[in-house]
Structures are given as structure tokens and as C-alpha cells.
Design an enzyme around this catalytic site. Structure first.
Site, PDB file in Angstrom:
ATOM      1  N   HIS A 163      16.189 -47.241 -57.929  1.00 52.75           N
ATOM      2  CA  HIS A 163      15.314 -46.834 -56.636  1.00 52.75           C
ATOM      3  C   HIS A 163      16.272 -46.551 -55.599  1.00 52.75           C
ATOM      4  O   HIS A 163      17.246 -47.042 -55.364  1.00 52.75           O
ATOM      5  CB  HIS A 163      14.593 -47.881 -56.083  1.00 52.75           C
ATOM      6  N   CYS A 248      12.552 -56.284 -52.914  1.00 53.69           N
ATOM      7  CA  CYS A 248      11.481 -55.798 -53.769  1.00 53.69           C
ATOM      8  C   CYS A 248      10.477 -56.855 -54.006  1.00 53.69           C
ATOM      9  O   CYS A 248       9.401 -56.760 -54.504  1.00 53.69           O
ATOM     10  CB  CYS A 248      11.922 -55.095 -55.059  1.00 53.69           C
TER      11      CYS A 248
HETATM   12  N1  LIG Z   1      12.122 -52.325 -55.662  1.00 46.70           N
HETATM   13  C1  LIG Z   1      12.840 -52.674 -56.455  1.00 46.70           C
HETATM   14  O1  LIG Z   1      14.108 -52.813 -56.390  1.00 46.70           O
HETATM   15  N2  LIG Z   1      12.260 -53.027 -57.664  1.00 46.70           N
HETATM   16  C2  LIG Z   1      12.835 -53.784 -58.653  1.00 46.70           C
HETATM   17  C3  LIG Z   1      12.136 -53.382 -60.096  1.00 46.70           C
HETATM   18  C4  LIG Z   1      12.823 -54.181 -60.997  1.00 46.70           C
HETATM   19  C5  LIG Z   1      11.757 -53.857 -62.570  1.00 46.70           C
HETATM   20  N3  LIG Z   1      12.669 -54.693 -63.587  1.00 46.70           N
HETATM   21  C6  LIG Z   1      11.575 -52.405 -62.810  1.00 46.70           C
HETATM   22  O2  LIG Z   1      12.495 -51.851 -63.703  1.00 46.70           O
HETATM   23  O3  LIG Z   1      10.744 -51.664 -62.268  1.00 46.70           O
END
Ligand SMILES: NC(=O)NCCC[C@H](N)C(=O)O
Length: 258
Positions: A163, A248
Site C-alpha cells: 500500500h 493499519c
Molecule cells: N493498511 C495496511 O497496511 N494493511 C495491511 C494489510 C495486510 C494484509 N495481510 C493484506 O495483505 O491485505
């Protein structure tokens, strides 16, 4: 009074099955993850934030990464539509939570995809990462939702990380910070400060000079202390194994008036 509420969601018992894209899979211990999540919530509360828990989403391994499900601008909550199809079921409980808190609710629709982790707000400027999780239609829908409210939306290419906010976040004075090898075009930002560690690129602004950040970035914490900030370190190691970071695990609702 402006709100100091943060939306959080407890990790699913299936958290170890969360997605990984840019890192190798490592074993995640759900009990340690839960303890780290509790300590993260404690850190928010200790610094004046009221935490509001969205309905648990136990069938969604990545549900704890609540930032990806919704983007706030003023009192408007834009419910995201993840570029990862398996994460789309996470939004229901979040939609309910933000509506209950008095937000106006708007949605990203097919064919748009957008993950909240791709959106970095600095004042009225909203940077949006166009990458693996957020497509051009998602960027257009973000513009349509927030520009009428006074936002200036700036699209940024993202390909080296999951992201936009895996690569950059911002200090309270608006300086964008990032670990340079992972930032495609630092020149897109008016002020850019390189940090010495990947995990050092992620801060949550707690208010005043306080910065919530990962314990895995001690050199960056030292740099920030030297610049007059007050790092508050939390161990989020189990979430880092799943490409998560401090941002997140919460959505701060800063502009809601209560
Ligand atoms: N905003 C973020 O950094 N989100 C992390 C999401 C990690 C999750 N394992 C994913 O791949 O969507």
C-alpha cells in the site's frame, strides 16, 4: 468538540491465514497477535483516544487491518472495496460502526477497488496510491467523493509495497517520511525525509509531538526523538509478518464532532 475516537477490530482466530504478497509467509501465533493488539489499543487509550470496536469478523483473517476498509474525510466515511477479493466481506461491520458514530456513508463501487492503506491524508491533501489494491476507477471514485468537500486528491504510483502507507506516512508538520528504497517518487511530496528502516516509515499521530510507531524501528525512533518528537513504541511483530503496520490497526475519526 472534535472527536478523539479510533475504530479498531480484534484479530480473527484465523489471523495466521492473512494474505501475504511482498513477503515470505511466516508462522503467526494468534495468541501473541491478540496480546499485541490489546497493547496497541492500550497505547491509543493511554494517549487520550477512545477506542471503538467494530463487530469482530472472525471469518476474515485480515479483519484486524481495519484501516483498509474505510477512508474518512471530515464526517464522510468512504467504505472501501478491496483489491483483494477475499477481504471484501470485512466492510459490513465497519459500515455499521461508522454509521452509528454519525458519519455520512459513501461507497466505492465496482469496477473500483481501493484499500484504505493506500490513502494518506495531510491536511486537505489526500494522496492515493495506485497499485495492487487500488485501481484507476477507485482513484476516480475517491476524487468524486472527497473533492467536493475540499480535498485535493493526488494519485501516486505504488508497485514496490502493498500500500502507499507501507511506503510513506507523515509527521505532524506534514513532512512525508519513507524508507527510500521502497518509495517510487519521493519528489511527488513537497517535503520528504528518508528514514533508516522500513518499519520507521509508519507513524500514527497521537496528538502533539507523540508518534505511535513499531518497536522494530529503533533507529528511526532515535531520529524522531532527535527532531523533538516523542515516539511511543508498540510491538506489532505478528502483524508485520502479514505486511501490517501501525497505521493499519486503527482508523482515527478526528473530524467528527460529538
Ligand atoms: N493498511 C495496511 O497496511 N494493511 C495491511 C494489510 C495486510 C494484509 N495481510 C493484506 O495483505 O491485505
Amino acid at each position: 468538540m472534535p472527536s478523539r475516537r479510533a475504530l479498531i477490530r480484534r484479530p480473527s482466530p484465523r489471523v495466521a491465514d492473512g494474505l501475504v504478497t511482498h513477503v515470505e509467509r511466516r508462522t503467526v501465533d494468534p495468541r501473541v497477535a491478540l496480546a499485541q493488539w490489546r497493547a496497541y489499543g492500550e497505547a491509543l487509550r493511554a494517549h487520550g483516544w477512545e477506542t471503538v470496536e467494530a463487530e469482530p469478523a472472525d471469518d476474515c483473517p485480515d479483519g484486524v487491518f481495519i484501516e483498509d476498509t474505510v477512508v474518512m474525510f471530515r464526517n464522510v466515511a468512504l467504505i472501501a472495496r478491496s483489491g483483494a477479493e477475499t477481504r471484501r466481506r470485512e466492510t459490513a461491520g465497519v459500515e455499521e460502526a461508522v454509521a452509528r458514530l454519525g458519519c455520512s456513508v459513501n461507497w466505492v463501487w465496482e469496477p473500483g477497488t481501493l484499500d484504505g492503506g493506500d490513502v494518506l491524508k495531510i491536511g486537505d491533501t489526500v494522496y492515493v496510491g495506485r497499485g495492487g489494491r487500488t485501481n484507476a476507477a477507485g482513484v476516480r471514485q475517491l476524487r468524486a467523493a472527497f473533492e467536493p468537500l475540499g480535498a485535493r486528491v493526488v494519485a501516486v504510483p505504488v508497485s514496490r509495497v502493498l500500500h502507499l502507507k507501507s511506503a510513506v506516512t507523515a509527521l505532524p508538520d506534514g513532512t512525508v517520511i519513507g524508507y527510500e528504497p521502497l518509495v517510487e517518487q519521493p519528489s511527488l511530496f513537497p517535503r520528504f525525509l528518508p528514514v533508516p528502516e522500513e518499519a520507521g516509515a509508519h507513524v500514527v499521530l497521537l496528538g502533539g509531538a507523540r508518534l505511535l510507531m513499531a518497536a522494530s524501528a529503533p533507529k528511526t525512533a532515535e531520529l524522531f526523538t532527535d527532531l523533538g518528537y516523542e515516539p511511543v513504541l508498540v510491538d506489532i511483530g505478528e502483524f508485520e509478518k502479514l505486511e501490517g503496520c501501525v497505521t493499519c490497526l486503527s482508523v482515527r475519526l478526528r473530524d467528527l464532532h460529538t
